[in-house]
Motif scaffolding. Sequence first.
Motif, PDB file in Angstrom:
ATOM      1  N   ASP A 182      42.828 -62.207 -31.764  1.00  0.00           N
ATOM      2  CA  ASP A 182      43.591 -60.983 -32.058  1.00  0.00           C
ATOM      3  C   ASP A 182      45.057 -61.405 -32.237  1.00  0.00           C
ATOM      4  N   LYS A 184      47.508 -60.831 -33.733  1.00  0.00           N
ATOM      5  CA  LYS A 184      48.406 -59.877 -34.124  1.00  0.00           C
ATOM      6  C   LYS A 184      49.393 -59.165 -33.158  1.00  0.00           C
ATOM      7  N   PHE A 185      50.193 -58.608 -33.558  1.00  0.00           N
ATOM      8  CA  PHE A 185      51.121 -57.735 -32.423  1.00  0.00           C
ATOM      9  C   PHE A 185      50.277 -56.660 -32.024  1.00  0.00           C
ATOM     10  N   LEU A 186      50.319 -56.253 -30.801  1.00  0.00           N
ATOM     11  CA  LEU A 186      49.365 -55.241 -30.348  1.00  0.00           C
ATOM     12  C   LEU A 186      50.290 -54.119 -29.624  1.00  0.00           C
ATOM     13  N   GLY A 187      51.663 -54.514 -29.666  1.00  0.00           N
ATOM     14  CA  GLY A 187      52.554 -53.247 -28.984  1.00  0.00           C
ATOM     15  C   GLY A 187      52.944 -53.648 -27.825  1.00  0.00           C
ATOM     16  N   GLU A 188      54.077 -53.711 -27.100  1.00  0.00           N
ATOM     17  CA  GLU A 188      54.801 -54.250 -26.151  1.00  0.00           C
ATOM     18  C   GLU A 188      53.931 -53.836 -24.852  1.00  0.00           C
ATOM     19  N   ASN A 190      50.685 -53.370 -24.854  1.00  0.00           N
ATOM     20  CA  ASN A 190      49.227 -54.091 -24.844  1.00  0.00           C
ATOM     21  C   ASN A 190      49.567 -55.639 -24.824  1.00  0.00           C
ATOM     22  N   GLU A 191      50.774 -55.922 -24.932  1.00  0.00           N
ATOM     23  CA  GLU A 191      50.784 -57.522 -24.985  1.00  0.00           C
ATOM     24  C   GLU A 191      50.885 -57.902 -23.612  1.00  0.00           C
ATOM     25  N   TRP A 192      49.854 -58.349 -22.805  1.00  0.00           N
ATOM     26  CA  TRP A 192      49.714 -58.859 -21.575  1.00  0.00           C
ATOM     27  C   TRP A 192      50.789 -59.819 -21.137  1.00  0.00           C
ATOM     28  N   ARG A 214      49.755 -67.341 -27.843  1.00  0.00           N
ATOM     29  CA  ARG A 214      49.290 -66.198 -28.602  1.00  0.00           C
ATOM     30  C   ARG A 214      49.192 -66.298 -30.089  1.00  0.00           C
TER      31      ARG A 214
END
Length: 254
Positions: A182, A184-188, A190-192, A214
Amino acid sequence: MIKITTSENKKVYFASDQHLGAPTAEASFPREKKFVAWLDTIKKDADAIFILGDLFDFWFEYKTVVPKGFVRVLGKLAEIKDAGIPIYFFVGNHDLWMHDYFEKELNIPVYHAPQEFLINNKKFLIGHGDGLGPGDKGYKRMKKVFTFPLFKWMFRWLHPDIGVRLGQYMSVKNKMISGDEDAKFLGEENEWLVQYCKKKLTEKHYDYFVFGHRHLPLEIKLQKNSMYINLGDWIQYYTYGAFSENTFNLLKNE
């Protein structure tokens, strides 16, 4: 906390996720040469170099045997360290079975968890990044198995021709180990790793959080004076970090 103060016109460099050996030794050879050429370039103005894990796509240290290959990158690291430039190596999820080979053969310290550094009076928290934060639960369970002393002892009893080949196959095929399905940027939210950094900021201030894992170059402002940086990789992006005086730049090796 290790303190580093750069000299005039000198820099501290950061790179991560070269995954040398994947998908095959032959296919990764051009990437190894490109990374070695980059190391040769930066040694002219480097005051320190950080390698933040997954330099190899698979690595296992038997008592007297390590995977063959990677002669150019190992030789270049030895040359740079022998020239008096400090190198700091952080174990990633693909080379988590690293033990003391780098320390004994190259005199390069190896870290298995994030560490604090004070660079030009800026506080850094540096690591590979795997298994941190609220997510990645499948990998966290798998890591507990892989790092369990009995499992490592049992794996060591496999003949290296079998053990290394099995490890290489699993490393390339298993997306849970790779952690790059994955990228790709998941949004702040959702970025663990972003969530991990924000939680750490509630405990202590850091000017920079620098991680890999990442496979995605990221620069995210967490607070007025705190940044999260992900270094990307040397498979698709060929990006790296450079810190000089009080400025961190995420750059691309063309």
